[in-house]
Design a protein around this motif. Structure first.
Motif, mmCIF file in Angstrom:
data_model
loop_
_atom_site.group_PDB
_atom_site.id
_atom_site.type_symbol
_atom_site.label_atom_id
_atom_site.label_comp_id
_atom_site.label_asym_id
_atom_site.label_seq_id
_atom_site.Cartn_x
_atom_site.Cartn_y
_atom_site.Cartn_z
ATOM 1 N N ASP A 199 -50.785 -84.315 -82.754
ATOM 2 C CA ASP A 199 -49.654 -84.245 -81.834
ATOM 3 C C ASP A 199 -48.330 -84.328 -82.599
ATOM 4 O OD1 ASP A 199 -48.956 -84.235 -78.883
ATOM 5 O OD2 ASP A 199 -47.859 -86.012 -79.519
ATOM 6 N N ASP B 200 -63.703 -78.508 -81.900
ATOM 7 C CA ASP B 200 -62.893 -79.324 -80.981
ATOM 8 C C ASP B 200 -61.518 -79.617 -81.565
ATOM 9 O OD1 ASP B 200 -64.943 -79.316 -79.186
ATOM 10 O OD2 ASP B 200 -65.651 -81.343 -79.645
ATOM 11 N N LYS B 201 -61.472 -79.852 -82.884
ATOM 12 C CA LYS B 201 -60.188 -80.122 -83.534
ATOM 13 C C LYS B 201 -59.286 -78.891 -83.513
ATOM 14 C CE LYS B 201 -60.802 -84.012 -86.680
ATOM 15 N NZ LYS B 201 -60.584 -84.476 -88.068
ATOM 16 N N GLU C 152 -57.970 -78.522 -79.966
ATOM 17 C CA GLU C 152 -56.995 -79.583 -79.715
ATOM 18 C C GLU C 152 -55.673 -79.283 -80.421
ATOM 19 O OE1 GLU C 152 -56.409 -84.415 -80.434
ATOM 20 O OE2 GLU C 152 -58.166 -83.382 -81.235
ATOM 21 N N LYS D 3 -53.805 -76.538 -78.608
ATOM 22 C CA LYS D 3 -53.222 -77.055 -77.377
ATOM 23 C C LYS D 3 -51.980 -77.905 -77.662
ATOM 24 C CE LYS D 3 -57.367 -77.041 -74.449
ATOM 25 N NZ LYS D 3 -58.358 -77.891 -73.730
ATOM 26 N N ASN D 4 -52.000 -78.644 -78.760
ATOM 27 C CA ASN D 4 -50.834 -79.452 -79.126
ATOM 28 C C ASN D 4 -49.611 -78.577 -79.384
ATOM 29 O OD1 ASN D 4 -52.145 -81.916 -78.928
ATOM 30 N ND2 ASN D 4 -52.708 -81.993 -81.099
#
Length: 343
Positions: free
Chosen positions: A136, A172-173, A176, A179-180
């Motif tokens: 993030d 998954d990373k 993610e 998406k961040n």
């Protein structure tokens, strides 16, 4: 689908200045004249350069020297001081800067600071990542850095398929991280970076072509790109990577039933007129296919960029291209013209 979408095209053209436009015109005209005369003529300086942030990588992809830890050249990290010195010399001519050659850019702790430095010089900036480090916090800093284009390599939509090529990676990373980036673009009301999924089509994942389009839409990336896979021993294909769908294969069978590169090897190459690649330690090589820097055209620790671009080594290499390109080893797997874009 065109190379740039409308917003991305506008963003690129905003980076044009009178000097960059004039430089590009000189480069294009000298290249066309060189093809006509069959002799290398080089006016101006490159329109695009690639800087290697690092040779290090967290993954172990089977056709990548960085992943295989197979370099004969030294490994290391690009230093900010050297990077800034080079950019200061050529930023008035350069339009497009790619922060990638080998390795994972986000492993260099100064990477986003260098992106920001180039962005403030008005240069269009791009990078390619496996997205494992897009936390993030880093996603936010990426958007704030002014990065114009972010290529996220994602070669599967499920873990079992993804890890067959991206060995050691976690799907998954990747999702993610993507998406961040999308989240922080919206939060900061930013149109950049232009984000796309790059899907390297190989035999184990070709059945997921439609699935990656759907995943891209769900995550909110701007585009999906399908790339043909480079296979070093393509005549034998030891890792069984060459896809069965001809559209996504870099290779074709000749009349003798032997594989060869689709693009052919004409005795000219646009890359050697408009672009170049700089390794983390300052070596200048012809293009991204010289992964181990075996064709060293200069060293920016010993000679300025502009001196290197017009030096004897560069001219000799361009001359070889125009007369016997088939004899140059790094040209044998060239993917020129073999990129597929999708909405």
């Amino acid at each position: 689908m065109p190379y740039f979408n409308w917003n991305d095209t506008v963003n690129l053209f905003r980076k044009l200045t009178v000097k960059r436009t004039w430089n590009a015109l000189k480069v294009v005209s000298s290249y066309q004249l060189s093809k006509i005369l069959r002799s290398p003529i080089q006016w101006g300086y490159p329109i695009s350069i690639s800087f290697e942030p690092t040779t290090s990588c967290n993954l172990r992809c089977p056709e990548c020297p960085s992943g295989l830890r197979a370099f004969t050249r030294p490994t290391g990290m690009l230093e900010q001081g050297f990077f800034k010195q080079t950019i200061d010399e050529i930023h008035k001519e350069i339009l497009y800067l790619i922060f990638y050659f080998q390795g994972e850019p986000y492993l260099n702790p100064d990477f986003l600071d260098m992106v920001q430095y180039a962005s403030k010089k008005g240069i269009y900036t791009a990078t390619s990542t496996n997205a494992h480090y897009l936390t993030d916090e880093r996603a936010k800093k990426t958007v704030e850095s002014g990065l114009d284009r972010l290529i996220i390599s994602i070669d599967g939509t499920t873990q079992d398929v993804y890890q067959q090529y991206r060995v050691g990676g976690k799907i998954d990373k990747v999702i993610e991280g993507a998406k961040n980036i999308v989240k922080w673009k919206k939060a900061l009301n930013s149109t950049t970076p232009f984000v796309f999924f790059q899907f390297l089509v190989v035999k184990p994942n070709e059945h997921q072509i439609e699935a990656i389009k759907q995943l891209g839409a769900e995550v909110g990336v701007d585009q999906v790109r399908f790339k043909t896979a480079q296979v070093y021993d393509y005549e034998n294909d030891p890792h069984q990577l060459i896809p069965t769908i001809d559209k996504y294969s870099r290779y074709k069978l000749d009349k003798k039933g032997q594989r060869q590169v689709k693009s052919g090897l004409k005795n000219h190459c646009w890359k050697l007129w408009h672009a170049n690649v700089i390794t983390w330690d300052g070596l200048v090589v012809p293009c991204c296919f010289d992964k181990d820097a075996s064709h060293q055209l200069g060293n920016l620790k010993m000679q300025s960029f502009k001196e290197t671009w017009h030096n004897e080594n560069y001219q000799q290499f361009r001359k070889e291209l125009m007369h016997s390109r088939k004899n140059i080893d790094i040209c044998s797997n060239c993917s020129e013209g073999l990129t597929v874009w999708e909405d």
